[in-house]
Design a protein around this motif. Structure first.
Motif, PDB file in Angstrom:
ATOM      1  N   LEU A   1       0.835  -1.185   0.000  1.00 33.39           N
ATOM      2  CA  LEU A   1       0.000   0.000   0.000  1.00 33.39           C
ATOM      3  C   LEU A   1       0.879   1.248   0.000  1.00 33.39           C
ATOM      4  O   LEU A   1       2.038   1.214   0.410  1.00 33.39           O
ATOM      5  CB  LEU A   1      -0.908  -0.006   1.228  1.00 33.39           C
TER       6      LEU A   1
ATOM      7  N   ASP B   1       3.804   0.209  -6.944  1.00 29.54           N
ATOM      8  CA  ASP B   1       3.751   0.681  -5.566  1.00 29.54           C
ATOM      9  C   ASP B   1       4.334   2.081  -5.394  1.00 29.54           C
ATOM     10  O   ASP B   1       4.151   2.704  -4.358  1.00 29.54           O
ATOM     11  CB  ASP B   1       4.506  -0.285  -4.646  1.00 29.54           C
TER      12      ASP B   1
ATOM     13  N   ARG C   1      -5.252   9.101  -2.268  1.00 31.67           N
ATOM     14  CA  ARG C   1      -5.149   7.732  -2.781  1.00 31.67           C
ATOM     15  C   ARG C   1      -4.828   6.738  -1.665  1.00 31.67           C
ATOM     16  O   ARG C   1      -5.389   5.641  -1.604  1.00 31.67           O
ATOM     17  CB  ARG C   1      -4.063   7.655  -3.853  1.00 31.67           C
TER      18      ARG C   1
ATOM     19  N   GLU D   1      -7.229   3.620  -0.446  1.00 34.71           N
ATOM     20  CA  GLU D   1      -6.828   2.213  -0.447  1.00 34.71           C
ATOM     21  C   GLU D   1      -7.252   1.511   0.840  1.00 34.71           C
ATOM     22  O   GLU D   1      -7.592   0.328   0.840  1.00 34.71           O
ATOM     23  CB  GLU D   1      -5.308   2.082  -0.587  1.00 34.71           C
TER      24      GLU D   1
END
Length: 367
Positions: A10, A22, A233, A237
């Motif tokens: 993440l 990533d 973002r 997630e």
């Protein structure tokens, strides 16, 4: 020889990233580094916590090139410490290479021929005894032969290269310079966050590395808009809702340093604190780093100068007068010049005497 990649990380994972998907919006830097890998020397520079390690690991994994990663962040002051670092790095490389039988067996065979090197399983031990220790260039020669046998460049990453100081550091510099000239199958990647010190090594006419050409890739701070987008973002997630106002404040407070943004997102999403608490923790960490810097400086002037700069006293005349007031005596221009030179060399302040990291500025206020 591609490293097996872990599952996707993440954005707020505090560990270094190793896959393109990533990384956050560093495609241009990644592509430049991928093109440069294989060159005799590549410099990856940038401020602390701006993603150098993630960028390098991702490029290495995308390239599929075999690599040795030597972490110099703690520095070394003795031959024993340097050879312990090399032993650990070569052991990690041997374990990684073992997934490709031929490469792993060949690596261990070549290293076992080097004097002072012993092998047990995947553990590589390099003796630091004066009577049997190998030259660092002999270790590089074994890696060069590995590259020749595999038909591939072998990348040697020296992380935070500017930490290689003193006579032992000079020996490492000489070994890299020798390999640059004679080992065609090696590619050195030197990373550094204290840019003045790093350039001071490479541009010093008395250093063995002087005059060696290199390709430079620089990491950067995110813009305010990019910082907010990164945070949006990252929280998306994890399914965590955070108000736009807080995200904008975080972008302002953390100054586009992706490491601090990640730290904030990680702690905030895990419920370990709001923005204010996270900033307090970050400031405490930065203060510890400044204290480590000050511990190597005899004069208390550095501490006073840091506090004055953090308070906005940046003009030469005002800063000199304030230092004189603090000490109760006149100081030469040379004294202030040396202080500012050291702060700039360690990338604490820039050429305009502004802190390169807003968290470090807040930490300096607490010195």
């Amino acid at each position: 020889m591609r490293k097996q990649l872990p599952g996707r990380k993440l954005l707020f994972d505090p560990r270094p990233k190793a896959r393109r998907e990533d990384l956050y919006d560093f495609d241009a830097e990644l592509e430049k580094l991928l093109r440069a890998l294989g060159e005799p020397m590549v410099l990856v520079s940038g401020l602390r916590r701006t993603g150098k390690t993630s960028l390098v690991l991702t490029a290495l994994n995308e390239s599929g090139l075999p690599y040795v990663y030597v972490d110099l962040r703690e520095g070394f002051t003795s031959t024993r410490e340097l050879y312990a670092l090399l032993s650990r790095s070569l052991s990690e490389f041997a374990e990684r290479a073992s997934r490709w039988r031929r490469a792993g067996e060949l690596l261990l065979k070549l290293l076992s021929r080097v004097r002072g090197v012993s092998i047990m399983g995947f553990q590589v031990s390099v003796s630091w005894s004066p009577r049997e220790r190998p030259l660092v260039s002999e270790l590089f020669a074994a890696l060069d032969e590995l590259g020749e046998r595999l038909g591939s460049k072998v990348v040697v990453v020296l992380d935070e290269f500017q930490r290689s100081r003193g006579s032992v550091g000079a020996a490492l510099h000489s070994a890299v310079a020798h390999s640059y000239d004679f080992h065609e199958n090696l590619s050195f990647v030197l990373t550094g966050s204290e840019m003045g010190l790093l350039y001071g090594i490479l541009r010093n006419p008395e250093n063995p590395l002087y005059g060696r050409a290199y390709v430079e890739v620089r990491t950067r701070k995110l813009s305010r808009e990019e910082s907010v987008d990164f945070l949006e973002r990252g929280f998306a997630e994890l399914g965590v809702e955070v108000g736009r106002g807080e995200l904008e404040r975080a972008a302002e407070e953390l100054g586009g340093v992706i490491g601090w943004l990640t730290y904030y997102g990680y702690l905030r999403a895990s419920g370990r604190g709001d923005l204010e608490r996270v900033v307090e923790e970050a400031v405490e960490l930065a203060r510890s780093e400044l204290e480590n810097f000050l511990a190597t400086r005899v004069s208390r002037r550095y501490r006073i100068a840091l506090k004055l700069l953090a308070q906005g006293v940046k003009e030469w005349g005002r800063l000199k007068r304030a230092l004189e007031d603090a000490e109760g005596r006149e100081l030469s221009d040379r004294v202030l010049h040396e202080i500012l030179h050291q702060l700039r060399s360690h990338s604490i302040v820039d050429e305009e005497n502004n802190f390169t990291d807003p968290i470090a500025r807040r930490a300096a206020l607490q010195l």
